[in-house]
Design a protein around this motif. Structure first.
Motif, PDB file in Angstrom:
ATOM      1  N   UNK B 192       0.816  -1.218   0.000  1.00 14.50           N
ATOM      2  CA  UNK B 192       0.000   0.000   0.000  1.00 14.50           C
ATOM      3  C   UNK B 192       0.847   1.265   0.000  1.00 14.50           C
ATOM      4  N   UNK B 193       1.935   1.222   0.801  1.00 14.78           N
ATOM      5  CA  UNK B 193       2.752   2.443   0.952  1.00 14.78           C
ATOM      6  C   UNK B 193       3.606   2.713  -0.286  1.00 14.78           C
ATOM      7  N   UNK B 194       4.042   1.656  -0.962  1.00 13.64           N
ATOM      8  CA  UNK B 194       4.991   1.883  -2.072  1.00 13.64           C
ATOM      9  C   UNK B 194       4.354   1.871  -3.458  1.00 13.64           C
ATOM     10  N   UNK B 195       3.135   1.351  -3.584  1.00 16.61           N
ATOM     11  CA  UNK B 195       2.629   1.101  -4.943  1.00 16.61           C
ATOM     12  C   UNK B 195       1.175   1.516  -5.117  1.00 16.61           C
ATOM     13  N   UNK B 196       0.839   2.045  -6.282  1.00 13.15           N
ATOM     14  CA  UNK B 196      -0.574   2.348  -6.560  1.00 13.15           C
ATOM     15  C   UNK B 196      -1.381   1.113  -6.982  1.00 13.15           C
ATOM     16  N   UNK B 197      -0.705  -0.006  -7.196  1.00 12.74           N
ATOM     17  CA  UNK B 197      -1.413  -1.201  -7.691  1.00 12.74           C
ATOM     18  C   UNK B 197      -2.394  -1.725  -6.647  1.00 12.74           C
ATOM     19  N   UNK B 198      -3.636  -1.924  -7.027  1.00 13.23           N
ATOM     20  CA  UNK B 198      -4.634  -2.516  -6.116  1.00 13.23           C
ATOM     21  C   UNK B 198      -4.511  -4.039  -6.185  1.00 13.23           C
ATOM     22  N   UNK B 199      -4.107  -4.632  -5.076  1.00  9.16           N
ATOM     23  CA  UNK B 199      -3.863  -6.074  -5.071  1.00  9.16           C
ATOM     24  C   UNK B 199      -5.142  -6.899  -5.003  1.00  9.16           C
ATOM     25  N   UNK B 200      -6.189  -6.332  -4.387  1.00  7.78           N
ATOM     26  CA  UNK B 200      -7.370  -7.127  -4.059  1.00  7.78           C
ATOM     27  C   UNK B 200      -8.616  -6.656  -4.790  1.00  7.78           C
ATOM     28  N   UNK B 201      -9.471  -7.582  -5.154  1.00  8.74           N
ATOM     29  CA  UNK B 201     -10.780  -7.234  -5.712  1.00  8.74           C
ATOM     30  C   UNK B 201     -11.666  -6.730  -4.578  1.00  8.74           C
ATOM     31  N   UNK B 202     -12.550  -5.795  -4.904  1.00 10.58           N
ATOM     32  CA  UNK B 202     -13.372  -5.142  -3.881  1.00 10.58           C
ATOM     33  C   UNK B 202     -14.322  -6.119  -3.188  1.00 10.58           C
ATOM     34  N   UNK B 203     -14.675  -7.210  -3.866  1.00  5.48           N
ATOM     35  CA  UNK B 203     -15.630  -8.157  -3.268  1.00  5.48           C
ATOM     36  C   UNK B 203     -14.938  -9.335  -2.570  1.00  5.48           C
ATOM     37  N   UNK B 204     -13.652  -9.222  -2.379  1.00  4.39           N
ATOM     38  CA  UNK B 204     -12.885 -10.296  -1.737  1.00  4.39           C
ATOM     39  C   UNK B 204     -12.984 -10.140  -0.213  1.00  4.39           C
ATOM     40  N   UNK B 205     -13.219 -11.243   0.487  1.00  4.51           N
ATOM     41  CA  UNK B 205     -13.264 -11.195   1.959  1.00  4.51           C
ATOM     42  C   UNK B 205     -11.932 -10.700   2.533  1.00  4.51           C
ATOM     43  N   UNK B 206     -10.860 -10.914   1.795  1.00  2.00           N
ATOM     44  CA  UNK B 206      -9.555 -10.417   2.253  1.00  2.00           C
ATOM     45  C   UNK B 206      -9.527  -8.893   2.195  1.00  2.00           C
ATOM     46  N   UNK B 207     -10.199  -8.332   1.208  1.00  2.00           N
ATOM     47  CA  UNK B 207     -10.310  -6.876   1.091  1.00  2.00           C
ATOM     48  C   UNK B 207     -11.057  -6.308   2.302  1.00  2.00           C
ATOM     49  N   UNK B 208     -12.169  -6.935   2.655  1.00  2.00           N
ATOM     50  CA  UNK B 208     -12.955  -6.466   3.812  1.00  2.00           C
ATOM     51  C   UNK B 208     -12.132  -6.568   5.095  1.00  2.00           C
ATOM     52  N   UNK B 209     -11.363  -7.642   5.225  1.00  2.00           N
ATOM     53  CA  UNK B 209     -10.473  -7.790   6.390  1.00  2.00           C
ATOM     54  C   UNK B 209      -9.419  -6.677   6.399  1.00  2.00           C
ATOM     55  N   UNK B 210      -8.829  -6.408   5.238  1.00  2.00           N
ATOM     56  CA  UNK B 210      -7.807  -5.352   5.166  1.00  2.00           C
ATOM     57  C   UNK B 210      -8.387  -3.995   5.562  1.00  2.00           C
ATOM     58  N   UNK B 211      -9.634  -3.746   5.165  1.00  2.00           N
ATOM     59  CA  UNK B 211     -10.295  -2.497   5.580  1.00  2.00           C
ATOM     60  C   UNK B 211     -10.417  -2.430   7.100  1.00  2.00           C
ATOM     61  N   UNK B 212     -10.805  -3.548   7.716  1.00  2.00           N
ATOM     62  CA  UNK B 212     -10.907  -3.562   9.179  1.00  2.00           C
ATOM     63  C   UNK B 212      -9.551  -3.309   9.832  1.00  2.00           C
ATOM     64  N   UNK B 213      -8.523  -3.861   9.241  1.00  2.00           N
ATOM     65  CA  UNK B 213      -7.168  -3.662   9.788  1.00  2.00           C
ATOM     66  C   UNK B 213      -6.742  -2.198   9.641  1.00  2.00           C
ATOM     67  N   UNK B 214      -7.072  -1.598   8.513  1.00  2.00           N
ATOM     68  CA  UNK B 214      -6.719  -0.185   8.290  1.00  2.00           C
ATOM     69  C   UNK B 214      -7.417   0.733   9.297  1.00  2.00           C
ATOM     70  N   UNK B 215      -8.582   0.285   9.773  1.00  2.00           N
ATOM     71  CA  UNK B 215      -9.353   1.100  10.721  1.00  2.00           C
ATOM     72  C   UNK B 215      -8.855   0.997  12.162  1.00  2.00           C
ATOM     73  N   UNK B 216      -8.050  -0.011  12.468  1.00  2.00           N
ATOM     74  CA  UNK B 216      -7.644  -0.237  13.863  1.00  2.00           C
ATOM     75  C   UNK B 216      -6.857   0.947  14.420  1.00  2.00           C
ATOM     76  N   UNK B 217      -6.935   1.126  15.719  1.00  2.00           N
ATOM     77  CA  UNK B 217      -6.111   2.105  16.430  1.00  2.00           C
ATOM     78  C   UNK B 217      -6.270   3.496  15.814  1.00  2.00           C
ATOM     79  N   UNK B 218      -7.518   3.874  15.628  1.00  2.00           N
ATOM     80  CA  UNK B 218      -7.808   5.210  15.102  1.00  2.00           C
ATOM     81  C   UNK B 218      -7.366   5.412  13.661  1.00  2.00           C
ATOM     82  N   UNK B 219      -7.263   4.332  12.917  1.00  2.00           N
ATOM     83  CA  UNK B 219      -6.864   4.470  11.510  1.00  2.00           C
ATOM     84  C   UNK B 219      -5.373   4.738  11.331  1.00  2.00           C
TER      85      UNK B 219
END
Lengths: 226, 226
Positions: B192-219
């Motif tokens: 995420x920090x080094x590349x603009x490439x989107x690794x995950x499809x938006x409907x992937x459960x891994x994507x939803x998990x990554x969103x939850x991780x990004x939200x942790x500890x006040x984002x």
């Protein structure tokens, strides 16, 4: 109080080969619990009606009926806390190794040995197994495993995470095996019991680990008919 | 008592991108421990001489110097037992997820984003990075990532064990994240920090998990410069 484990077997009731049943079998041995193996075959659905389930392993421990291998491991740790731990109080931590085993290891092994399975089954199971698996794969089982020797290098490469996790350690559990080891080992026992194909190179650290697993509990796994 | 974490960064000291440093950064946040981030770059070996080590993360916690991300997690659980646990007293159980991340996830991500890394580095680090990685790969970094969009489906398929482990759960740790989550998430933060490439499809459960991780500890992770 007798513990009974319903296990998938071939014509020979000692020839237990389900990778999931092997997880429970090793877990029971790890706990030092004697158990009675109840042979079960694919077409004996009625025999599991009491458990409201259609697959093995099924554990009957006194009044308790427990289905699904992971829940059996949790039950054993909860019911027998004085015996060596399987999940070390952190069951969630073992789910990823289960997910890898179910998706990568089992899929790889099935593609190499599935055509060897019908020969170990009795007549009714054989018809069920061949029809259901050929439908799942969309081809004959002989076609699934065709050229398997040529695919062994790719299979062995897929074991890299396992090889890496075993670096500097005898077992995935560290100095002693735990449920992570039994989870993965179940796949190798499935292959060992049904197929003559050697999955591992002799100089692979995974091979050395498998030998250690075969030696556990007085060589219980090694002694199983192939 | 100040806790300091030496972290790999680009020209911008806030642009921390090492997957291993991210494991420690999330682990510190999980413990609720404030820390001072000490920017470190590949060519600043001398700055780690005090730790007798040549890589980050390095944690300095009062008198204690701890190197290697896994040992940092163990140290944090041991030194701060009252704070939420990272490894739940079963560190060995987390090694397989680390092995899978190091060998499958990181190798997959590197093959998709490694050519984006030089642009975030300062001049000295860029020369070191390009020369060392091109030597490792035996080709230019542009060649390594060539055709990466076409290889995304294979990368996403390689995440099957992760997808499977997340079935019916918000985190690998279950209802709450633990060190297993941070181990895997480090790889995604690196990308995420080094590349603009989107690794995950938006409907992937891994994507939803990554969103939850990004939200942790006040984002905390979401706010990191990309």
């Amino acid at each position: 109080m007798t513990i009974r484990l319903f296990e998938l077997c071939g014509t020979d009731p000692k020839r237990v080969f389900s990778p999931f049943c092997w997880r429970s079998r090793m877990a029971l041995a790890h706990k030092g619990l004697a158990f009675e193996s109840v042979p079960w075959r694919f077409t004996e659905q009625a025999a599991l009606a009491f458990a409201k389930h259609d697959k093995v392993p099924v554990l009957v421990d006194g009044e308790r009926v427990v289905v699904e291998s992971f829940d059996i491991a949790r039950h054993l740790d909860e019911a027998y806390p004085a015996a060596p731990s399987l999940l070390h109080g952190a069951p969630e931590a073992y789910r990823f190794i289960g997910a890898w085993t179910d998706t990568v290891l089992h899929a790889g092994i099935a593609g190499l040995v599935v055509s060897d399975i019908p020969a170990v089954l009795d007549e009714a199971d054989r018809a069920y197994f061949v029809a259901s698996r050929e439908k799942r794969y969309g081809k004959t089982l002989a076609e699934v495993t065709a050229g398997r020797e040529d695919r062994l290098p790719a299979f062995r490469a897929s074991l890299l995470p396992l090889r890496h996790a075993l670096r500097g350690r005898d077992f995935l559990g560290g100095a002693a095996p735990d449920y992570g080891d039994y989870t993965v080992f179940g796949g190798f026992m499935w292959a060992r019991v049904v197929s003559p194909l050697e999955l591992l190179a002799a100089d692979d650290a995974v091979h050395a680990w498998r030998e250690r697993m075969l030696d556990l509990f007085g060589g219980m796994a090694r002694a199983t008919p192939r």
